[in-house]
Design a protein around this motif. Structure first.
Motif, PDB file in Angstrom:
ATOM      1  N   GLY A 130       0.713  -1.130   0.017  1.00 32.14           N
ATOM      2  CA  GLY A 130      -0.123  -0.175  -0.113  1.00 32.14           C
ATOM      3  C   GLY A 130       0.798   1.313   0.009  1.00 32.14           C
ATOM      4  O   GLY A 130       1.857   1.378   0.814  1.00 32.14           O
ATOM      5  N   CYS A 131       0.437   2.250  -0.756  1.00 28.47           N
ATOM      6  CA  CYS A 131       1.461   3.572  -1.016  1.00 28.47           C
ATOM      7  C   CYS A 131       0.494   4.669  -0.664  1.00 28.47           C
ATOM      8  O   CYS A 131      -0.583   4.740  -1.178  1.00 28.47           O
ATOM      9  N   LEU A 132       0.801   5.387   0.242  1.00 23.12           N
ATOM     10  CA  LEU A 132       0.020   6.553   0.558  1.00 23.12           C
ATOM     11  C   LEU A 132       0.851   7.960   0.243  1.00 23.12           C
ATOM     12  O   LEU A 132       1.916   7.938   1.182  1.00 23.12           O
ATOM     13  N   PHE A 133       0.686   8.616  -0.615  1.00 24.56           N
ATOM     14  CA  PHE A 133       1.083  10.122  -0.676  1.00 24.56           C
ATOM     15  C   PHE A 133       0.685  10.854   0.094  1.00 24.56           C
ATOM     16  O   PHE A 133      -0.545  10.912   0.248  1.00 24.56           O
ATOM     17  N   VAL A 134       1.242  11.871   1.126  1.00 30.53           N
ATOM     18  CA  VAL A 134       0.757  12.813   1.747  1.00 30.53           C
ATOM     19  C   VAL A 134       1.340  14.287   1.359  1.00 30.53           C
ATOM     20  O   VAL A 134       2.586  14.351   1.257  1.00 30.53           O
ATOM     21  N   THR A 135       0.439  15.058   1.090  1.00 30.84           N
ATOM     22  CA  THR A 135       0.570  16.346   0.835  1.00 30.84           C
ATOM     23  C   THR A 135       0.209  17.426   1.886  1.00 30.84           C
ATOM     24  O   THR A 135      -1.039  17.874   1.705  1.00 30.84           O
ATOM     25  N   CYS A 161       6.605   0.267   6.192  1.00 30.00           N
ATOM     26  CA  CYS A 161       7.907  -0.527   5.708  1.00 30.00           C
ATOM     27  C   CYS A 161       9.026   0.538   5.239  1.00 30.00           C
ATOM     28  O   CYS A 161      10.166   0.162   5.237  1.00 30.00           O
ATOM     29  N   ALA A 162       8.589   1.917   4.838  1.00 31.88           N
ATOM     30  CA  ALA A 162       9.542   2.929   4.030  1.00 31.88           C
ATOM     31  C   ALA A 162       8.644   4.106   3.889  1.00 31.88           C
ATOM     32  O   ALA A 162       7.665   4.010   3.822  1.00 31.88           O
ATOM     33  N   VAL A 163       9.462   5.165   4.366  1.00 32.22           N
ATOM     34  CA  VAL A 163       8.808   6.281   4.395  1.00 32.22           C
ATOM     35  C   VAL A 163       9.994   7.320   3.652  1.00 32.22           C
ATOM     36  O   VAL A 163      11.288   7.151   3.797  1.00 32.22           O
ATOM     37  N   PHE A 189       5.098   3.515   2.778  1.00 32.15           N
ATOM     38  CA  PHE A 189       4.629   2.036   1.920  1.00 32.15           C
ATOM     39  C   PHE A 189       4.429   1.391   3.174  1.00 32.15           C
ATOM     40  O   PHE A 189       5.263   1.266   4.302  1.00 32.15           O
ATOM     41  N   LYS A 190       3.228   0.378   3.171  1.00 29.41           N
ATOM     42  CA  LYS A 190       3.207  -0.576   4.073  1.00 29.41           C
ATOM     43  C   LYS A 190       2.921  -1.932   3.317  1.00 29.41           C
ATOM     44  O   LYS A 190       2.068  -1.838   2.276  1.00 29.41           O
TER      45      LYS A 190
END
Length: 193
Positions: A130-135, A161-163, A189-190
């Protein structure tokens, strides 16, 4: 202010793409000038930047690629937002984006939702994220250095898992047409299990 943390060894192969992601943002701004930033837009724009970064890192990608979706009553055809591969590794990624307030990110549930969506992509043995874009956004005035540091601290506390985050100094004070300041962008990313 930029940085990244890759805490899951299975995602270490994505590090070069995340490093190039910063370069893609800078390149877009260099070409388009100081009037806008690419991360202001939606998840598809940010997905395109991540895809371009992976290509720059000698990987291959396909956006909206056909894949099998795992559902309760069996497999069905579907699409994965982004497929990234090297000769040795591959990952299927489902993306979403949020525009939270600078001082109130609340990313846990959106990140869990993205991972849940990714779980259905491809086969159980495949690596899925899962990928989360945060603005983050702020009205009236730009974020202070202290607020930016608080956001980075909050990003590092998320169970992912990664940022990676990028708050380019030159673009922190830009406003979009709605009058909101977007000082930068993060991607989390999770792993879907």
């Amino acid at each position: 202010m930029k940085g990244m943390i890759v805490s899951n060894p299975k995602l270490e192969f994505l590090r070069p793409a995340l490093e190039r992601w910063f370069d893609c943002i800078d390149r877009y701004n260099a070409v388009r000038g100081d009037n806008e930033s690419p991360y202001w837009f939606d998840e598809k724009a940010n997905l395109g930047l991540l895809s371009a970064a992976a290509w720059m890192a000698e990987m291959v990608t396909l956006e909206h690629t056909p894949s099998k979706k795992q559902v309760e009553d069996g497999d069905r055809s579907g699409r994965t937002d982004l497929y990234i591969a090297t000769q040795e590794e591959r990952v299927y990624i489902q993306t979403t984006q949020r525009w939270p307030r600078v001082n109130s990110l609340h990313l846990t549930q959106p990140l869990l939702d993205a991972a849940s969506d990714a779980k259905k992509a491809s086969y159980p043995s495949d690596l899925k994220l899962g990928c989360l874009f945060v603005t983050p956004q702020k009205t009236q005035h730009s974020a202070t250095p202290e607020e930016l540091q608080d956001m980075v601290d909050d990003l590092q506390k998320e169970h992912c898992c990664a940022v990676a985050w990028y708050f380019p100094y030159a673009y922190r004070k830009l406003r979009n047409e709605a009058g909101n300041y977007h000082p930068g962008v993060a991607v989390l990313f999770k792993e879907a299990r």
